[in-house]
Design an enzyme around this catalytic site. Structure first.
Site, PDB file in Angstrom:
ATOM      1  N   HIS A  86      10.899  27.879  31.371  1.00  0.00           N
ATOM      2  CA  HIS A  86      12.259  27.842  30.596  1.00  0.00           C
ATOM      3  C   HIS A  86      13.135  26.764  31.293  1.00  0.00           C
ATOM      4  O   HIS A  86      14.005  26.120  30.395  1.00  0.00           O
ATOM      5  CB  HIS A  86      12.848  28.940  30.035  1.00  0.00           C
ATOM      6  CG  HIS A  86      13.894  28.969  28.980  1.00  0.00           C
ATOM      7  ND1 HIS A  86      14.199  27.913  28.324  1.00  0.00           N
ATOM      8  CD2 HIS A  86      14.147  29.946  28.006  1.00  0.00           C
ATOM      9  CE1 HIS A  86      14.876  27.919  27.392  1.00  0.00           C
ATOM     10  NE2 HIS A  86      15.054  29.242  26.952  1.00  0.00           N
TER      11      HIS A  86
ATOM     12  N   ASP B 282       0.506  20.176  15.025  1.00  0.00           N
ATOM     13  CA  ASP B 282      -1.025  19.766  14.372  1.00  0.00           C
ATOM     14  C   ASP B 282      -1.778  19.285  15.634  1.00  0.00           C
ATOM     15  O   ASP B 282      -1.360  18.200  16.237  1.00  0.00           O
ATOM     16  CB  ASP B 282      -0.588  18.977  13.253  1.00  0.00           C
ATOM     17  CG  ASP B 282      -2.252  18.566  12.609  1.00  0.00           C
ATOM     18  OD1 ASP B 282      -3.334  19.232  13.306  1.00  0.00           O
ATOM     19  OD2 ASP B 282      -2.483  17.840  11.624  1.00  0.00           O
TER      20      ASP B 282
END
Length: 454
Positions: A172, A388
């Site tokens: 992170h 995608d």
């Protein structure tokens, strides 16, 4: 919904390998910003995707279908040419300052197989994902050593139905949700044959550094200890249970009707559900009336700070609303809405991110306060769910797990899912409070909320 909570399987993992950039990349140290390297970001955030079979292009596996592991491995190597710091290692300098050493050592990659089908996970995936530990390379944790190790861990798990799971865990300190989404979208574009990502990545971390002489212009309670932290109702090691709470459009409309007319048009769904669940959660945990309680939420600085397109670092700050448990639970819903709205306005003010960077440096890059704090991230409008890789949009894309912090996530039919994690008795009280609150808001539909145990 299928009984996903009873699902059990074991993934057969191959040996981890390092995927390096496909071409030579620059070397050297790159500073993380003073927003990036705060203590609370020293962990690996998981993002997990479920895809159906039917991918386009790529080599053929022994199953007679496109092998997602091979396609993703090659696309990762290509993407790391553009995002080469992700292939490096974090080092720690004096004063806990973090930098990325661009070594091109690569990211960790594991391919696996599991004798389970997509349909066995249920038709409403939401964190915690069943058997997430089998689909991710690392054990989930809200803290970790982040220096001198890979910054990204990937596992691609082929399923018996021909679908697959793409599990990622990234440090992170390097990226926020928008940053990891940008990187994964680049992987998807390259997997589908593009020569380069449509968005050119930019480092530009100096834009979120503290000033040479730090001088915070705002108060930052997110980094101030709560009073009497040892007396919190939640402690490390507590037994916790998970449930997903689904709020449909009718539930949201009924809650909005509880607000004064002046607040209804300008109260977002995030404000409304945050105020409602904060009150229910506080009551369920049984705080004393005089105990201070906090609601903390993530504010995305993109669009409000001078950050260029392509910036993929942490551009987030935290808003904090504070009150006593007694005032919160005995007051009207509108009071909680106003507290959160005021906190949001402060955190969105010009210069707030700069002030936060100054405060972090002055205070030694601390972790944010979690005692008596309900932390929420709004993912309802995030493109995180749409990555995608050549197999179309995922059936699910988002966090693999939730902890005492939670998310607002898009659900079917325009609803919002809120996964919750609480001790067993508190969860029972919370669920009862949600039912009672919605019944009071909409007497004709007392069972409007769908409560599904995860």
């Amino acid at each position: 919904m299928a009984a996903a909570s009873s699902l059990a399987f074991t993934a057969r993992r191959g040996d981890p390998e390092f995927i390096a950039p496909a071409e030579p990349t620059p070397r050297g140290l790159r500073r993380l910003s003073d927003i990036d390297d705060q203590g609370s970001f020293r962990f690996y955030r998981s993002v997990i995707y479920f895809y159906e079979s039917g991918g386009r292009g790529g080599p053929t596996s022994t199953r007679g279908v496109v092998d997602p592991a091979r396609v993703i491995r090659d696309a990762l190597a290509a993407a790391l040419v553009h995002y080469y710091p992700i292939a490096g290692r974090i080092r720690e300098l004096p004063d806990r300052k973090l930098v990325v050493d661009c070594t091109s050592e690569g990211v960790s990659f594991v391919e696996a197989d599991a004798d389970v089908a997509l349909e066995e996970f249920g038709d409403a995936l939401c964190p915690p994902i069943p058997c997430a530990g089998e689909l991710l390379s690392l054990p989930e944790s809200n803290s970790a050593v982040v220096t001198n190790r890979p910054l990204l861990y990937v596992q691609v798990t082929r399923l018996k139905c021909g679908g697959f799971v793409f599990g990622t865990q990234i440090c992170h300190n390097l990226v926020d949700a928008a940053g990891i989404t940008q990187f994964l979208q680049a992987v998807g574009e390259l997997a589908q044959g593009m020569a380069a990502p449509s968005i050119r990545p930019l480092w530009a971390r100096e834009l979120l550094d503290a000033r040479g002489q730090p001088r915070p212009a705002f108060h930052h309670p997110e980094y101030e200890p709560a009073s009497d932290e040892a007396n919190d109702k939640l402690r490390p090691g507590d037994e916790l249970v998970h449930r997903k709470f689904l709020f449909g459009p009718g539930d949201i409309a009924a809650l909005r009707d509880q607000l004064p007319p002046r607040l209804r048009p300008r109260c977002s769904r995030f404000l409304l559900l945050s105020a409602f669940t904060w009150r229910c959660r506080t009551a369920a945990l049984g705080y004393a009336p005089g105990d201070e309680v906090r609601f903390m939420f993530v504010v995305n600085g993109r669009g409000r700070s001078p950050l260029p397109e392509g910036f993929y670092g942490n551009a987030l700050t935290f808003g904090v609303a504070r009150t006593t448990a007694g005032e919160l639970c005995s007051g009207p819903l509108s009071r909680a809405v106003e507290l959160i709205a005021s906190a949001r306005a402060r955190a969105m003010a010009d210069g707030y991110a700069q002030s936060a960077a100054d405060a972090l440096v002055l205070r030694g890059r601390p972790r944010f306060t979690t005692a008596r704090t309900y932390l929420v991230t709004d993912l309802t409008k995030s493109p995180l769910h749409e990555v995608d890789l050549g197999w179309g949009r995922p059936l699910y894309g988002g966090p693999a797990t939730t902890t005492l912090a939670t998310f607002h996530m898009p659900a079917r039919c325009g609803g919002i899912a809120v996964p919750m994690c609480l001790p067993p008795r508190a969860m029972e009280r919370f669920a009862a409070g949600v039912r009672a609150g919605l019944a009071a808001a909409s007497p004709r539909a007392p069972q409007a909320a769908v409560l599904s145990k995860m």
